[in-house]
Design a protein around this motif. Structure first.
Motif, PDB file in Angstrom:
ATOM      1  N   ASN A 379       0.708  -1.174   0.025  1.00  0.00           N
ATOM      2  CA  ASN A 379      -0.278  -0.208   0.062  1.00  0.00           C
ATOM      3  C   ASN A 379       1.137   1.115   0.215  1.00  0.00           C
ATOM      4  OD1 ASN A 379      -2.682  -1.639   0.046  1.00  0.00           O
ATOM      5  ND2 ASN A 379      -2.216  -1.552   2.547  1.00  0.00           N
ATOM      6  N   ASN A 381       2.562   3.932  -1.153  1.00  0.00           N
ATOM      7  CA  ASN A 381       3.015   4.062  -3.353  1.00  0.00           C
ATOM      8  C   ASN A 381       4.140   4.365  -3.170  1.00  0.00           C
ATOM      9  OD1 ASN A 381       0.930   4.763  -5.085  1.00  0.00           O
ATOM     10  ND2 ASN A 381       1.408   6.984  -4.999  1.00  0.00           N
ATOM     11  N   THR A 472      -1.458  10.412  -4.053  1.00  0.00           N
ATOM     12  CA  THR A 472      -2.724   9.119  -4.612  1.00  0.00           C
ATOM     13  C   THR A 472      -2.037   8.480  -3.778  1.00  0.00           C
ATOM     14  OG1 THR A 472      -1.111   8.721  -6.320  1.00  0.00           O
ATOM     15  CG2 THR A 472      -2.876  10.327  -6.862  1.00  0.00           C
ATOM     16  N   CYS A 473      -1.481   7.980  -2.430  1.00  0.00           N
ATOM     17  CA  CYS A 473      -1.084   7.412  -1.499  1.00  0.00           C
ATOM     18  C   CYS A 473      -2.587   6.858  -0.101  1.00  0.00           C
ATOM     19  CB  CYS A 473      -0.008   8.053  -1.114  1.00  0.00           C
ATOM     20  SG  CYS A 473       0.852   6.023   0.639  1.00  0.00           S
ATOM     21  N   ARG A 474      -2.439   5.720   0.144  1.00  0.00           N
ATOM     22  CA  ARG A 474      -3.617   5.725   1.570  1.00  0.00           C
ATOM     23  C   ARG A 474      -3.081   5.862   2.813  1.00  0.00           C
ATOM     24  NH1 ARG A 474      -2.842   1.563   4.976  1.00  0.00           N
ATOM     25  NH2 ARG A 474      -5.334   1.298   5.810  1.00  0.00           N
ATOM     26  N   PHE A 475      -1.915   6.483   2.253  1.00  0.00           N
ATOM     27  CA  PHE A 475      -1.491   6.894   3.904  1.00  0.00           C
ATOM     28  C   PHE A 475      -1.023   8.306   3.673  1.00  0.00           C
ATOM     29  CE2 PHE A 475       0.491   2.875   3.779  1.00  0.00           C
ATOM     30  CZ  PHE A 475      -0.412   1.732   4.830  1.00  0.00           C
ATOM     31  N   ASP A 476      -1.052   8.873   4.263  1.00  0.00           N
ATOM     32  CA  ASP A 476      -0.548  10.616   4.941  1.00  0.00           C
ATOM     33  C   ASP A 476       0.588  10.737   5.804  1.00  0.00           C
ATOM     34  OD1 ASP A 476      -0.522  13.304   5.998  1.00  0.00           O
ATOM     35  OD2 ASP A 476      -3.011  13.104   6.794  1.00  0.00           O
ATOM     36  N   ARG A 484      -3.851   5.492   9.230  1.00  0.00           N
ATOM     37  CA  ARG A 484      -3.215   6.099   8.244  1.00  0.00           C
ATOM     38  C   ARG A 484      -1.981   7.023   7.715  1.00  0.00           C
ATOM     39  NH1 ARG A 484      -6.009  10.449   6.173  1.00  0.00           N
ATOM     40  NH2 ARG A 484      -4.548  10.431   4.561  1.00  0.00           N
ATOM     41  N   CYS A 486       2.507   7.533   7.556  1.00  0.00           N
ATOM     42  CA  CYS A 486       2.795   6.701   6.239  1.00  0.00           C
ATOM     43  C   CYS A 486       3.563   6.474   7.142  1.00  0.00           C
ATOM     44  CB  CYS A 486       3.708   8.542   6.225  1.00  0.00           C
ATOM     45  SG  CYS A 486       5.337   8.174   4.776  1.00  0.00           S
TER      46      CYS A 486
END
Ligand code: DLZ
Ligand code: SF4
Length: 539
Positions: A379, A381, A472-476, A484, A486
């Motif tokens: 996941n 990205n 566009t990554c599901r993590f921040d 969420r 990173c």
């Protein structure tokens, strides 16, 4: 069988110089006439030695002999190289052999599907010695310690590889008793000696290094020129089919093979880089953009490292572009530093420190390489894109290699041998002399700081600044805790906490440890717990 037979006036004049190379024939002895046969000598040329100026070829021209080129399974499977890398090397070898033959050389070329192929350098050199009735083997110093030992074991005479700008002896002399072998000082010394980008004994522009100008993110509206690609010719197509047949289960994709496989093609790629990309290479050399693997990089390392291009011509082309006013100084200097500085420096360090360097593991990293390095299925990205591009192209640029893929391996504490093996097999330009110092020294700090002044560790903020992956990554990248957050953040602080004893005294990490030391204890332990969970999931 003796292939080169002639009477040499030079031998009569100075027989001592050729002792061991000539023998009197029975016929000559019987007839009383002094005739000599020049014993055939064997000149093995390896897959990363495809240069017409190769020192052993120059010697072969002088002394006569047979050029031996060998396609051997052992080189493709230890480690199991990327399919595109194998195809590139085999096709470049076949094209080079063709050029040598056209130029009149006697080339003995062993193909991979030759039924008698023993599939190792040692086996094929032995067989060729037998075929040509010789024990005299002359090679150019290879690119890997293992191969150097094989050649020495066979009694080969090794010529210094003069294609590099700094010899191994010169590097050893420069290293001398220095405690720290910093690239920057090596670079300055070599630039001065070679007079590259110099004016009246001083660096052009008044500074040695414009790195501070070379760290710009890539604005969305900057267009990237199309990458160099040439359609596979008949030879390459045959090789592609061979690789699919023989190594179909290796990592990587063969589709869209567009690399140059001849010197002319590689020169074309270099020229296109100089005219289309170099101008912006300086500014954006550390930037990353999703689905843009090539950016303003040169993509010539594979040609340089297998011998189709020479470092001297790449440096000269970049300097000429600057002197003609076609590219800015920070671009030319940045590119030249990679070749004249970094490339020569890592090669010197490799030969100075081998064989022990390969076993170094200063941070005691023991974790296995996660499966996503092979599949790209994660996941995260940035990692997903870097692995997928590596799989497609046998290429990723230096910041993808160092600050995404290498950064994860460093923070996760992955065992250096596994990481080195991965880098050596996935990249078309990777040969051990260049891969090992870059990975063990630069990416993993496994040499404890011989090469790098600090570990290149970073959290999500760095990747966010230099790329658009996070968008566009599901993590921040801004979050440290929570589902969420990173993963690079928890892994980064966990890395610093876990290696405190070893790293806290490093002045280049002073700021990072100051921040860590000011953090609430609960935050640090929570990030350590999250890092532990992430690492377990990634196994
Ligand atoms: C990487 C490679 C591969 C895949 N195959 C061959 C080959 O069949 N024949 C050859 O001469 N060289 C090959 N190479 C490059 C060698 O691995 C390289 O020359 C040594 O590792 C020394 O750097
Ligand atoms: Fe990579 Fe983290 Fe950014 Fe996702 S948020 S792309 S994992 S740096």
């Amino acid at each position: 069988m003796v292939s080169a037979r002639y009477e040499s006036p030079r031998l009569r004049l100075s027989p001592d110089r050729v002792t061991g190379f000539v023998r009197e024939t029975e016929v000559a002895r019987a007839s009383g006439i002094r005739r000599f046969i020049l014993m055939t000598r064997l000149f093995p040329v390896l897959g990363d030695q495809l240069s017409h100026s190769l020192p052993s070829l120059t010697r072969a021209g002088r002394d006569r002999g047979v050029i031996l080129m060998m396609e051997v399974r052992e080189e493709a499977v230890t480690p199991r190289h990327h399919k595109k890398k194998i195809a590139f090397i085999l096709s470049a070898m076949r094209h080079f052999a063709q050029e040598l033959r056209t130029a009149g050389w006697d080339v003995d070329y062993v193909k991979l599907d030759d039924p008698a192929n023993t599939h190792s350098f040692a086996g094929e050199i032995e067989r060729a010695c037998h075929r040509h009735g010789t024990r005299s083997i002359i090679a150019t110093w290879p690119g890997e310690y293992r191969v150097m030992r094989v050649l020495q074991h066979l009694g080969a005479e090794l010529e210094e590889d003069t294609r590099f700008l700094c010899t191994r002896d010169d590097f050893t002399a420069w290293a001398g008793e220095r405690q720290q072998l910093r690239m920057e000082f090596f670079y300055r010394a070599l630039r001065t000696r070679l007079g590259v980008l110099m004016q009246d004994g001083k660096p052009v522009g008044g500074k040695w290094n414009f790195d501070a100008d070379n760290r710009k993110p890539l604005p969305r509206d900057v267009m990237v020129p199309p990458s160099y690609a040439e359609p596979p010719d008949d030879i390459t197509q045959q090789v592609l089919a061979l690789v699919e047949r023989e190594f179909g289960d290796h990592f990587g994709e063969l589709e869209q093979f567009g690399y140059a496989v001849t010197r002319a093609g590689a020169q074309d790629a270099l020229n296109r880089f100089i005219t289309q990309r170099l101008g912006r290479f300086g500014d954006y050399q550390d930037a990353m953009r999703q689905n843009e693997p090539w950016l303003f990089h040169a993509h010539i390392a594979l040609y340089l490292n297998c011998g189709l291009l020479l470092p001297s011509e790449c440096v000269a082309a970049a300097e000429a572009a600057y002197r003609l006013g076609a590219v800015p100084l920070n671009a030319a200097e940045g590119f030249i530093r990679q070749i004249l500085g970094w490339r020569e420096y890592v090669r010197g360090l490799y030969w100075l420190k081998m064989p022990n360097y390969a076993a170094l593991n200063a941070l005691g990293a023991t974790r296995k390489l996660p499966n996503f390095y092979w599949t790209g299925e994660t996941n995260m990205n940035c990692l997903r894109h870097c692995v997928r591009e590596t799989k497609a192209n046998a290429y990723a640029h230096h910041i993808q290699r160092l600050m995404v893929l290498g950064n994860y391996a460093l923070l996760a504490g992955i065992e250096p041998r596994a990481v080195n093996e991965w880098y050596l097999l996935v990249y078309a330009d990777a040969f051990e002399w260049v891969e090992l110092p870059n990975v063990s020294g630069m990416a993993l700090y496994a040499d404890g700081g011989m090469l790098a002044s600090k570990p290149y560790a970073a959290g999500g903020a760095y990747i966010n600044r230099m790329s658009d992956y996070c968008r566009t990554c599901r993590f921040d990248p801004a979050q440290r805790l929570g589902d969420r957050a990173c993963p690079f953040n928890a892994l980064y602080w966990n890395f610093l906490a876990a290696n405190r004893a070893r790293l806290e005294g490093n002045p280049r990490l002073a700021l990072a440890y100051k921040t860590l030391n000011k953090m609430p204890h609960e935050l640090v332990t929570a990030m350590q717990a999250r890092a532990g969970r992430l690492l377990e999931q990634h196994e």
